[in-house]
Design a protein around this motif. Structure first.
Motif, mmCIF file in Angstrom:
data_model
loop_
_atom_site.group_PDB
_atom_site.id
_atom_site.type_symbol
_atom_site.label_atom_id
_atom_site.label_comp_id
_atom_site.label_asym_id
_atom_site.label_seq_id
_atom_site.Cartn_x
_atom_site.Cartn_y
_atom_site.Cartn_z
ATOM 1 N N ARG A 76 43.315 48.798 78.368
ATOM 2 C CA ARG A 76 44.492 49.654 78.491
ATOM 3 C C ARG A 76 44.778 50.063 79.993
ATOM 4 N NH1 ARG A 76 46.604 50.427 74.034
ATOM 5 N NH2 ARG A 76 47.756 51.811 75.124
ATOM 6 N N GLY A 77 43.818 49.923 80.985
ATOM 7 C CA GLY A 77 44.209 50.252 82.361
ATOM 8 C C GLY A 77 43.685 51.503 82.974
ATOM 9 N N THR A 78 43.047 51.403 84.097
ATOM 10 C CA THR A 78 42.499 52.714 84.603
ATOM 11 C C THR A 78 43.028 53.068 85.798
ATOM 12 O OG1 THR A 78 40.847 51.409 85.574
ATOM 13 C CG2 THR A 78 40.215 52.431 83.591
ATOM 14 N N ARG A 79 44.240 53.709 85.753
ATOM 15 C CA ARG A 79 45.184 53.978 87.026
ATOM 16 C C ARG A 79 44.489 54.384 88.317
ATOM 17 N NH1 ARG A 79 49.792 57.322 87.205
ATOM 18 N NH2 ARG A 79 49.281 58.372 85.233
ATOM 19 N N GLY A 80 43.700 55.473 87.975
ATOM 20 C CA GLY A 80 43.005 56.259 88.950
ATOM 21 C C GLY A 80 42.233 54.824 89.984
ATOM 22 N N GLU A 81 41.780 53.960 89.440
ATOM 23 C CA GLU A 81 41.177 52.791 89.907
ATOM 24 C C GLU A 81 41.887 52.088 90.595
ATOM 25 O OE1 GLU A 81 37.031 51.828 89.856
ATOM 26 O OE2 GLU A 81 37.572 53.948 90.074
ATOM 27 N N TYR A 82 43.194 51.819 90.251
ATOM 28 C CA TYR A 82 44.188 51.092 91.031
ATOM 29 C C TYR A 82 44.498 51.690 92.318
ATOM 30 C CZ TYR A 82 44.543 49.005 86.230
ATOM 31 O OH TYR A 82 44.175 48.549 85.078
ATOM 32 N N SER A 83 44.726 53.286 92.118
ATOM 33 C CA SER A 83 45.114 54.024 93.122
ATOM 34 C C SER A 83 44.041 53.954 94.327
ATOM 35 C CB SER A 83 45.301 55.417 92.975
ATOM 36 O OG SER A 83 46.541 55.685 92.077
ATOM 37 N N ARG A 84 42.635 53.826 93.984
ATOM 38 C CA ARG A 84 41.588 54.049 94.781
ATOM 39 C C ARG A 84 41.490 52.783 95.715
ATOM 40 N NH1 ARG A 84 36.054 52.671 95.100
ATOM 41 N NH2 ARG A 84 35.946 51.982 92.727
ATOM 42 N N TYR A 85 41.674 51.576 94.845
ATOM 43 C CA TYR A 85 41.456 50.281 95.565
ATOM 44 C C TYR A 85 42.640 49.850 96.508
ATOM 45 C CZ TYR A 85 37.544 48.394 93.274
ATOM 46 O OH TYR A 85 35.930 48.147 93.070
ATOM 47 N N SER A 86 43.953 50.510 96.028
ATOM 48 C CA SER A 86 45.053 50.171 96.726
ATOM 49 C C SER A 86 44.931 50.909 98.160
ATOM 50 C CB SER A 86 46.475 50.817 96.184
ATOM 51 O OG SER A 86 47.553 50.821 96.852
ATOM 52 N N ARG A 87 44.598 52.185 98.021
ATOM 53 C CA ARG A 87 44.271 52.821 99.421
ATOM 54 C C ARG A 87 43.409 52.152 100.091
ATOM 55 N NH1 ARG A 87 44.951 57.612 95.618
ATOM 56 N NH2 ARG A 87 47.010 58.756 96.578
ATOM 57 N N TRP A 88 42.244 51.814 99.474
ATOM 58 C CA TRP A 88 41.191 51.229 100.195
ATOM 59 C C TRP A 88 41.671 49.978 100.985
ATOM 60 C CZ3 TRP A 88 36.055 49.048 97.652
ATOM 61 C CH2 TRP A 88 35.162 48.560 98.635
ATOM 62 N N VAL A 89 42.426 49.130 100.678
ATOM 63 C CA VAL A 89 42.885 47.941 101.301
ATOM 64 C C VAL A 89 44.085 48.485 102.233
ATOM 65 C CG1 VAL A 89 44.561 45.874 100.996
ATOM 66 C CG2 VAL A 89 42.870 46.454 99.100
ATOM 67 N N THR A 90 44.803 49.611 102.110
ATOM 68 C CA THR A 90 45.889 50.225 102.981
ATOM 69 C C THR A 90 44.971 50.560 104.167
ATOM 70 O OG1 THR A 90 47.165 50.728 101.063
ATOM 71 C CG2 THR A 90 47.636 51.857 103.461
ATOM 72 N N GLU A 91 44.000 51.195 104.172
ATOM 73 C CA GLU A 91 43.234 51.611 105.168
ATOM 74 C C GLU A 91 42.591 50.466 106.069
ATOM 75 O OE1 GLU A 91 40.106 54.081 103.449
ATOM 76 O OE2 GLU A 91 41.504 55.580 102.780
#
Length: 387
Positions: A76-91
């Protein structure tokens, strides 16, 4: 003095949502996995390479995907996790890159132009990729070239989980054998037109007279010819300069009625969310601002899962207001700001009602565009008539 040699790196997290799901559930590794909405009404958000082998693609109806790959595991997808990982890579990228653009939740451009005086751009990019993989455990591919277009196509050729450097002067030779469909913007109609002209590869485009392409395809024909030569002038737009979307209201009279203030807050949040969708963006941060009669101004912000929806933004705005507002104090100005904007790259649905919600917002926005933004409003924002 000659201009410095351009070097542009394009990074793309491979099957990003699937990769995050596999990190959270290692039993999914090596299996056909589809992330998306419901089996009956949903669409494929993304899928693993094992599922792609059966013809499954992003934005495909889930029914079609399950027919092509009946043994696939649906997540189904865990959108909060996608946001967290995206921010981590951005940092990680922000800490190292001289100039970078976050093109979407899982895609980045880095401008290394002029940096070859200090380090080898290719080795630097390899080292950055290694650091991202070691820290996050996510697979990521990159292409390095003299412009954004060639770098992006190089990334596509390097996948999965690889990298490719197209040296200066080798752009045209690299592109030549690839199908014309590799260029973004070549849709079904253009593809059929090119095929009818006997044009199948990028080399075929490059060897066709620019006048012939222009006659058949107009300005797009000219653009296509320049692209086939490996020429592209697109700039990397600095991420920290990404504009926020905000609105504020200075009241003619200071306001103490909390219900009125909340009604205004909802109206303003609706307004900025509408602008967000018109720009085809997602937001990852929302802020509320309050100014009192003595001009003391306070604001509070919070990061959120990337979204474009009123019903997800409004409760956060209201919560921020309650945490910020000094009870009983009159308010001179109220404002809402959305920041940490990124392109809307989430195709399809991650939750049961997402398709319906997206269709609803599209319908509402279409009505607003046609008849005026004030026509449709949340019930809370409609002022009661006297009488």
């Amino acid at each position: 003095m000659a201009d410095p040699q351009r070097y542009i790196a394009h990074f793309d997290l491979d099957s990003f949502f699937v990769s995050v799901e596999m990190l959270n559930d290692p039993s999914l590794k090596g299996k056909a996995v589809i992330v998306g909405g419901s089996r009956d009404r949903g669409v494929v958000t993304t899928c693993s390479y094992e599922a792609r082998k059966f013809g499954v693609k992003s934005a495909m109806p889930m029914k079609t995907a399950m027919r092509l790959c009946p043994h696939a595991i649906l997540v189904r997808g865990t959108r909060g996790e996608y946001s967290r990982y995206s921010r981590w890579v951005t940092e990680i990228i922000a800490a190292k890159a001289p100039l970078f653009e976050k093109a979407s939740i899982d895609e980045f451009y880095i401008d290394l132009t002029g940096m070859d005086r200090f380090f080898d751009p290719y080795q630097w990019t390899i080292d950055l990729r290694t650091e991202i993989i070691e820290k996050t455990q996510l697979p990521i591919s990159f292409g390095l070239a003299t412009n954004k277009m060639v770098a992006k196509i190089a990334t596509d050729e390097a996948k999965p989980n690889g990298y490719l450097f197209i040296k200066p002067g080798m752009e045209k030779a690299f592109l030549a054998p690839l199908p014309v469909s590799k260029f973004s913007g070549v849709g079904e109609s253009t593809f059929k037109t090119l095929q009818s002209m006997g044009i199948h590869t990028i080399k075929d485009v490059s060897e066709t007279a620019i006048e012939v392409l222009e006659k058949k395809l107009g300005k797009w024909g000219t653009d296509l010819w320049y692209k086939s030569q490996g020429i592209h002038e697109g700039q990397v737009h600095a991420y920290h300069e990404a504009k926020s979307i905000s609105t504020e209201n200075t009241f003619e009279e200071n306001k103490t009625d909390v219900n009125f203030l909340l009604s205004e807050l909802v109206r303003m949040t609706e307004k900025v969310a509408y602008e967000l969708r018109q720009d085809d963006k997602l937001t990852g941060c929302i802020a509320v601002k309050i100014r009192y009669p003595d001009f003391e101004t306070t604001s509070r912000q919070t990061t959120i899962d990337y979204t474009l929806r009123d019903d997800e933004l409004i409760p956060v705005a209201i919560d921020l207001f309650h945490k910020l507002y000094r009870k009983g104090q009159p308010v001179r100005l109220l404002g809402v700001r959305l920041s940490e904007l990124t392109n809307h790259a989430v195709q399809g649905s991650l939750f049961d009602d997402a398709e319906k919600k997206n269709e609803l917002y599209k319908a509402i926005d279409d009505v607003k565009n046609k008849f005026g933004k004030a026509l449709l409003q949340k019930a809370r924002t409609v002022k009661k008539k006297e009488g």
